[in-house]
Design a protein around this motif. Structure first.
Motif, PDB file in Angstrom:
ATOM      1  N   ASP A 250     -21.439 -71.655 -19.152  1.00 21.17           N
ATOM      2  CA  ASP A 250     -21.426 -71.036 -17.799  1.00 21.17           C
ATOM      3  C   ASP A 250     -23.053 -69.693 -18.728  1.00 21.17           C
ATOM      4  O   ASP A 250     -22.288 -69.107 -19.479  1.00 21.17           O
ATOM      5  CB  ASP A 250     -20.284 -69.950 -18.195  1.00 21.17           C
ATOM      6  CG  ASP A 250     -20.017 -68.968 -16.832  1.00 21.17           C
ATOM      7  OD1 ASP A 250     -21.555 -69.198 -15.895  1.00 21.17           O
ATOM      8  OD2 ASP A 250     -19.495 -68.100 -16.810  1.00 21.17           O
TER       9      ASP A 250
ATOM     10  N   GLY B 299     -15.292 -70.982  -9.897  1.00 29.93           N
ATOM     11  CA  GLY B 299     -14.510 -70.134 -10.051  1.00 29.93           C
ATOM     12  C   GLY B 299     -13.254 -70.404 -10.998  1.00 29.93           C
ATOM     13  O   GLY B 299     -11.900 -70.192 -10.890  1.00 29.93           O
TER      14      GLY B 299
ATOM     15  N   ALA C  41     -12.905 -58.983  -8.062  1.00 32.83           N
ATOM     16  CA  ALA C  41     -11.575 -59.555  -7.274  1.00 32.83           C
ATOM     17  C   ALA C  41     -11.670 -60.790  -6.766  1.00 32.83           C
ATOM     18  O   ALA C  41     -12.587 -61.383  -7.120  1.00 32.83           O
ATOM     19  CB  ALA C  41     -11.030 -59.039  -5.698  1.00 32.83           C
TER      20      ALA C  41
ATOM     21  N   VAL D 141     -10.553 -68.326 -14.343  1.00 29.98           N
ATOM     22  CA  VAL D 141      -9.988 -67.496 -14.482  1.00 29.98           C
ATOM     23  C   VAL D 141      -8.652 -68.282 -13.617  1.00 29.98           C
ATOM     24  O   VAL D 141      -7.017 -67.547 -13.659  1.00 29.98           O
ATOM     25  CB  VAL D 141     -10.842 -66.063 -13.692  1.00 29.98           C
ATOM     26  CG1 VAL D 141     -11.299 -66.918 -11.890  1.00 29.98           C
ATOM     27  CG2 VAL D 141      -9.688 -65.196 -13.421  1.00 29.98           C
TER      28      VAL D 141
ATOM     29  N   ARG E   7     -23.430 -64.925  -4.780  1.00 29.98           N
ATOM     30  CA  ARG E   7     -24.373 -65.779  -4.790  1.00 29.98           C
ATOM     31  C   ARG E   7     -25.060 -66.197  -3.831  1.00 29.98           C
ATOM     32  O   ARG E   7     -26.114 -66.268  -2.760  1.00 29.98           O
ATOM     33  CB  ARG E   7     -23.476 -67.536  -5.144  1.00 29.98           C
ATOM     34  CG  ARG E   7     -22.570 -67.449  -6.352  1.00 29.98           C
ATOM     35  CD  ARG E   7     -22.542 -67.441  -7.735  1.00 29.98           C
ATOM     36  NE  ARG E   7     -22.093 -66.646  -8.337  1.00 29.98           N
ATOM     37  CZ  ARG E   7     -20.803 -67.349  -8.822  1.00 29.98           C
ATOM     38  NH1 ARG E   7     -20.249 -69.053  -8.185  1.00 29.98           N
ATOM     39  NH2 ARG E   7     -19.798 -67.075  -9.499  1.00 29.98           N
TER      40      ARG E   7
HETATM   41  P1  ADP Z   1     -16.006 -73.241 -12.430  1.00 25.96           P
HETATM   42  O1  ADP Z   1     -15.301 -73.346 -11.076  1.00 25.96           O
HETATM   43  O2  ADP Z   1     -17.922 -73.779 -12.428  1.00 25.96           O
HETATM   44  O3  ADP Z   1     -15.162 -73.745 -14.141  1.00 25.96           O
HETATM   45  P2  ADP Z   1     -16.406 -70.250 -13.574  1.00 25.96           P
HETATM   46  O4  ADP Z   1     -15.122 -70.397 -13.740  1.00 25.96           O
HETATM   47  O5  ADP Z   1     -17.641 -71.152 -15.156  1.00 25.96           O
HETATM   48  O6  ADP Z   1     -16.929 -71.695 -12.880  1.00 25.96           O
HETATM   49  O7  ADP Z   1     -17.041 -69.429 -12.980  1.00 25.96           O
HETATM   50  C1  ADP Z   1     -18.381 -69.161 -12.559  1.00 25.96           C
HETATM   51  C2  ADP Z   1     -18.770 -67.723 -13.093  1.00 25.96           C
HETATM   52  O8  ADP Z   1     -18.374 -67.081 -11.965  1.00 25.96           O
HETATM   53  C3  ADP Z   1     -18.356 -66.924 -14.330  1.00 25.96           C
HETATM   54  O9  ADP Z   1     -19.261 -66.093 -14.782  1.00 25.96           O
HETATM   55  C4  ADP Z   1     -16.736 -65.969 -13.692  1.00 25.96           C
HETATM   56  O10 ADP Z   1     -16.687 -65.274 -14.526  1.00 25.96           O
HETATM   57  C5  ADP Z   1     -17.236 -65.599 -12.152  1.00 25.96           C
HETATM   58  N1  ADP Z   1     -16.629 -65.662 -10.938  1.00 25.96           N
HETATM   59  C6  ADP Z   1     -14.724 -66.563 -11.395  1.00 25.96           C
HETATM   60  N2  ADP Z   1     -14.708 -65.672 -10.159  1.00 25.96           N
HETATM   61  C7  ADP Z   1     -15.380 -64.663  -9.233  1.00 25.96           C
HETATM   62  C8  ADP Z   1     -14.864 -63.556  -8.018  1.00 25.96           C
HETATM   63  N3  ADP Z   1     -13.778 -64.415  -7.397  1.00 25.96           N
HETATM   64  N4  ADP Z   1     -15.670 -62.795  -8.120  1.00 25.96           N
HETATM   65  C9  ADP Z   1     -17.158 -62.797  -8.732  1.00 25.96           C
HETATM   66  N5  ADP Z   1     -17.331 -64.044 -10.024  1.00 25.96           N
HETATM   67  C10 ADP Z   1     -16.462 -64.657 -10.740  1.00 25.96           C
END
Ligand code: ADP
Ligand code: MG
Length: 685
Positions: A551, A297, A264, A300, A449
Motif C-alpha cells: 500500500d 479497506g 470515517a 482497519v 477513489r
Molecule cells: P485492502 O482491503 O486491499 O487490504 P487497505 O486496508 O490496505 O485495503 O486499505 C487501502 C487504503 O484505503 C489504505 O490506505 C487505508 O488506510 C485506506 N482506507 C481504508 N478505509 C478507508 C475509508 N473508510 N476511507 C478512506 N480511506 C480508507
C-alpha cells in the motif's frame, strides 16, 4: 542498503527444493501421485502421414527437416522449420526456443512432431509442437500419453515417471463396499485409476475429456465422499470447541482508535465490523472470512477487531503470508495503536535471535497485546499469554491444524478466527458448502477513489512507455514496473528481473530505480520498500512479491511487462497496488504475442476493475476448474467433481458418507486420508 543491490541467490543456492515444489502441487505421499490424474491426453499411438494431416486436430507425424531458419521479429526471434515426408510438407514455428532445439531441428535430422495442426500462411503448420528424435525400431506407445497438472520445475516427463512408479508401489485397495459400487455401477478403484492414467488405444477421448467415463465417475464419487467425511469430521471437531466470549465492559480502545482514524468507515466497513463484534461476543469460536476487493479497506477492520479483543483483556495475533506484507501491517497498525498505549510485538523468521527472544518474552508475559508477523507466529516456541483472536490476511489455506497451533497453552479455548481476502468465492460454493465459514463482504470502496485507467500496449512500444514514465515521474508520480514471468523457472525469473532492472535504469538515468524480488534478504527487501514509500525510489521494479497488500498511495502508475503471462486474478491484484490515493492512476499492460484467448483475457482486465466481475469472466474463459477461492473456505477443494454438474453423485456421496461413518468409521476416515491428509491437514488436528 543501496537500491542498486540486487544480489541474486548466493552461489550454490538453488530453486526451491523439489519436495517443496511438489508440495505446492499437493504431491507429498505416494497416494498423492496416484491421485494426480491427467488434465488431458495426447495420442502418440499412431503416426499420420503429413499429406493426411487434418487441420484443427492434434496429431503426430514424422519427417526430415529440410529448412531451419531463425527469423527476426519485433517480438523476438522466431524459429521457422519445414519438415517433409513422402506425402507432403509441414511448416513448424517456434516463437521462443532453446539452443538445444536448434540442434534437434537441424537440416537433415529426422524428427517426430506432436501438436495441433492448423492452416497457416504457407500450408499446414504446427506452432510449438512437441519434438522428439525417434529411436530406430522402437515401437509406438499402446496407451494414450497423460498430460498432468505440472508446475514450476516439475516437468511432464518427470511426473509421468514418478506417477508410473507410484502406481507400481502403492497397493490400490478398494475401501468402498461392493454393494455401493454395484448400486452406482462404478468400476473397481484400481481399474479406474489405471484407466485414467493410461487409457488404451481406442478409449473414447470424448468420455475422458468431459469426464463422463465410468472411471471418472468412480474417482469423482470417491472424492465427493472424502469431502463429505472431512466436512462432517471438522464440524464434529468444531462442535466440541469453545472460545472466550469477547464482550468487553468497555470499548475504550476501540472507540479511541475509531476517533483517531483520518477517515470515517464506509457503510460496508461498519456493517462488517458489527458482524465481527457479534461473533466475538459468543463462546463458540468465530470463523469468519472478510472478503473485499483490493483497496476496500480490510486492514482497519483487522485493527478494530484486535482493539475489541484488547479491550476485553485478550491478546490478538495478525499473520500475513509474506515478509513484505507482514511488515507493512506492522508499520500501519503500530502507527494506529501505539499512540493509544498498545504494545505491538513483531515476529518473523528472518529476525535476529535476540530480537526474537525479546518479542517472545513480551508475548508470553502478556505485555504485547498485539503480535504481528509471518508464519513465524505458528512455530514452536511461540506461547501466548491470553490469545483471544487470530487474524490471517490473504492466506489461501488455514486449516484446523494451524489454528490449533495458534492458541495459548493451558487453555482449551480456541481463539476466534478472522480471515481477510481479496479473492472472491463463487456464489454456488458459498451457498452449498460453506456451512462452517461465515462470509462478510465489503462491497464498497472508500470514497474519493479515482477509477484506474487500464491500457493495452504492444511490447514493441516499450521505449515510448519508458519515455512517458520519465515525464510522469518528474511530475511527482511513482511507478511500479512488474517483470515478466518466465514459465518453468524461478531462476530465469530472477535473471529477467535483474535484466529489466538494468534496462530501466539505463533508460531512465535521471530517476532512482529500485528492485525487489523474492530471493532478496528480508532487510534488503524492506529497505527498498521503505525507500519507495518515502519517495526516494521513484520506479520500483518488482516481481510478483508485491502482488498482495502493498500500500503506497502515491504510486499511481503500474506497468506489467508481458501481461499475457499472468493469471487474471493476479493481474487484478497487481493493478490493485495503484489507485489507492486521490490521484488518477494508470495501469499499462505490455503484451507480447497474443493468442485469441490471451487477447480476450487482457480485455477483461481493461474493461473492469471489479474483482468479482474479473473472477466471473475468468471462469467463463477458462471454464470451471480449480478455483482459488475454494481453498479459502477451509473446505477441502474439489479437483475432479463439480458441485453443479455432478448433482447425482453429490447426493449419493452425501447419503453414503453419513452411513459409512456410522457403520465403519475407521474405513471411512482411512478413505478421507487418502484424499486429503497431506494437503489439508484436517484429519490430523
Ligand atoms: P485492502 O482491503 O486491499 O487490504 P487497505 O486496508 O490496505 O485495503 O486499505 C487501502 C487504503 O484505503 C489504505 O490506505 C487505508 O488506510 C485506506 N482506507 C481504508 N478505509 C478507508 C475509508 N473508510 N476511507 C478512506 N480511506 C480508507
Ligand atoms: Mg490488505
Amino acid at each position: 542498503m543501496a537500491t542498486g543491490n540486487f544480489a541474486l541467490r548466493k552461489k550454490g543456492e538453488k530453486l526451491a527444493p523439489l519436495s517443496e515444489r511438489l508440495a505446492r502441487l499437493g504431491l507429498t505421499r505416494d497416494w498423492d501421485f496416484v491421485l494426480h490424474l491427467p488434465l488431458r491426453y495426447e495420442d502418440e499411438t499412431a503416426i499420420t502421414a503429413i499429406g493426411r494431416l487434418v487441420p484443427g486436430e492434434a496429431q503426430q507425424c514424422e519427417g526430415e527437416v529440410i529448412r531451419s531458419d531463425v527469423v527476426r521479429r519485433p517480438q523476438g526471434n522466431q524459429l521457422q522449420v519445414t519438415v517433409r515426408d513422402a506425402t507432403g510438407h509441414l511448416q513448424v514455428r517456434f516463437l521462443h526456443f532453446y539452443p538445444s532445439q536448434l540442434k534437434q531441428l537441424e537440416i537433415g535430422k529426422t524428427v517426430r512432431l506432436y501438436g495441433a495442426v492448423r492452416q497457416g500462411y504457407l500450408g499446414l503448420e504446427m506452432v510449438h509442437p512437441k519434438v522428439k528424435t525417434p529411436t530406430q525400431g522402437a515401437a509406438l506407445p499402446t496407451t494414450l500419453t497423460p498430460v498432468y497438472p505440472a508446475g514450476e520445475g516439475v516437468t511432464q516427463p518427470w511426473l509421468r515417471k514418478r506417477i508410473a512408479r507410484a502406481l507400481l508401489d502403492v497397493e490400490i485397495k478398494d475401501l468402498l463396499p461392493e454393494t455401493i459400487r454395484e448400486r452406482l455401477h462404478l468400476p473397481e478403484l484400481h481399474r479406474a485409476i489405471k484407466h485414467l492414467h493410461h487409457p488404451p488405444v481406442g478409449a473414447s477421448l470424448m468420455a475422458l475429456s468431459d469426464r463422463t467415463d465410468p472411471a471418472w465417475q468412480r474417482l469423482k464419487f470417491d472424492e465427493l465422499v472424502a469431502q463429505q467425511i472431512t466436512l462432517r469430521y471438522s464440524r464434529e471437531l468444531k462442535a466440541q470447541t469453545i472460545a472466550h466470549a469477547i464482550a468487553p465492559q468497555t470499548t475504550a480502545l476501540t472507540d479511541r482508535l475509531l476517533a483517531s482514524l483520518p477517515f470515517a468507515l464506509t457503510r460496508a466497513q461498519q456493517r462488517v465490523e458489527d458482524e465481527i463484534a457479534k461473533d466475538l461476543a459468543k463462546t463458540t469460536p468465530m470463523n469468519r472470512l472478510v472478503q473485499g476487493d483490493v483497496g476496500s479497506g480490510k486492514t482497519v477492520i483487522a485493527a478494530l477487531a484486535a482493539a475489541r479483543a484488547i479491550d476485553a483483556g485478550f491478546q490478538a495475533a495478525l499473520m500475513a503470508p509474506t515478509e513484505i506484507l507482514a511488515e507493512q501491517h506492522f508499520q500501519k497498525i503500530t502507527q494506529w495503536l501505539e499512540p493509544l498505549g498498545v504494545t505491538v510485538a513483531w515476529l518473523s523468521g528472518k529476525q535476529k535471535s535476540r530480537d526474537r527472544q525479546n518479542n517472545l518474552q513480551k508475548i508470553v508475559s502478556g505485555e504485547a497485546k498485539l503480535v504481528v508477523g509471518t508464519h513465524a507466529l505458528i512455530q514452536d516456541g511461540v506461547s501466548f499469554n491470553r490469545l483471544g483472536l487470530a487474524i490471517v490476511d490473504e492466506q489461501h489455506r488455514f486449516g484446523v491444524a494451524q489454528r490449533l497451533a495458534l492458541r495459548s497453552s493451558n487453555d482449551e479455548h480456541l481463539p476466534h478466527l478472522l480471515m481477510l481476502s481479496a479473492t472472491p468465492i463463487p456464489r454456488t460454493l458459498a451457498m452449498s458448502y460453506l456451512a462452517d465459514l461465515d462470509v462478510s463482504v465489503i462491497d464498497e470502496l472508500p470514497p474519493g477513489r479515482q477509477p484506474i485507467t487500464t491500457k493495452l500496449v504492444s511490447i514493441g512500444r516499450k521505449a515510448e512507455v519508458l519515455a512517458n514514465i520519465n515525464e510522469q515521474v518528474l511530475q511527482g508520480r511513482q511507478v511500479y514496473w512488474v517483470c515478466p514471468l518466465i514459465e518453468e523457472s524461478e531462476k530465469l525469473d530472477l535473471t529477467a528481473a535483474t535484466e529489466t532492472f538494468n534496462e530501466i535504469r539505463e533508460a531512465l538515468p535521471r530517476l532512482n530505480v529500485g528492485l525487489v524480488h523474492g530471493a532478496l534478504p528480508a532487510e534488503d527487501k524492506q529497505a527498498v520498500m521503505d525507500d519507495f514509500k518515502d519517495g526516494k525510489v521513484q520506479v520500483l521494479v518488482a516481481t510478483t512479491v508485491i502482488e498482495v497488500g502493498v500500500d503506497v498511495p502515491n504510486a499511481t502508475l503500474m506497468v506489467i511487462e508481458h501481461a499475457e503471462r499472468f493469471g487474471l486474478a493476479q493481474l487484478h491484484q497487481l493493478r490493485g497496488r495503484v489507485g489507492r490515493g486521490a490521484q488518477k492512476s494508470f495501469c499499462i499492460l505490455l503484451y507480447g504475442e497474443l493468442s485469441e484467448t490471451g487477447r480476450e483475457r487482457l480485455k477483461v482486465i481493461r474493461e473492469t476493475t471489479d474483482g468479482f466481475e474479473v473472477a466471473r469472466r475468468d471462469l467463463e474463459i477458462r471454464g470451471p476448474g480449480e478455483f482459488l477461492g475454494a481453498r479459502q473456505s477451509g473446505t477441502p477443494m474439489l479437483r475432479f467433481a463439480n458441485l453443479e454438474t455432478d448433482v447425482e453423485l453429490v447426493e449419493a456421496a452425501r447419503d453414503f458418507a453419513g452411513q459409512w461413518l456410522s457403520i465403519d468409521p475407521e474405513r471411512a476416515k482411512q478413505h478421507a486420508k487418502r484424499w486429503y491428509s497431506a494437503k489439508e491437514g484436517f484429519l490430523e488436528a
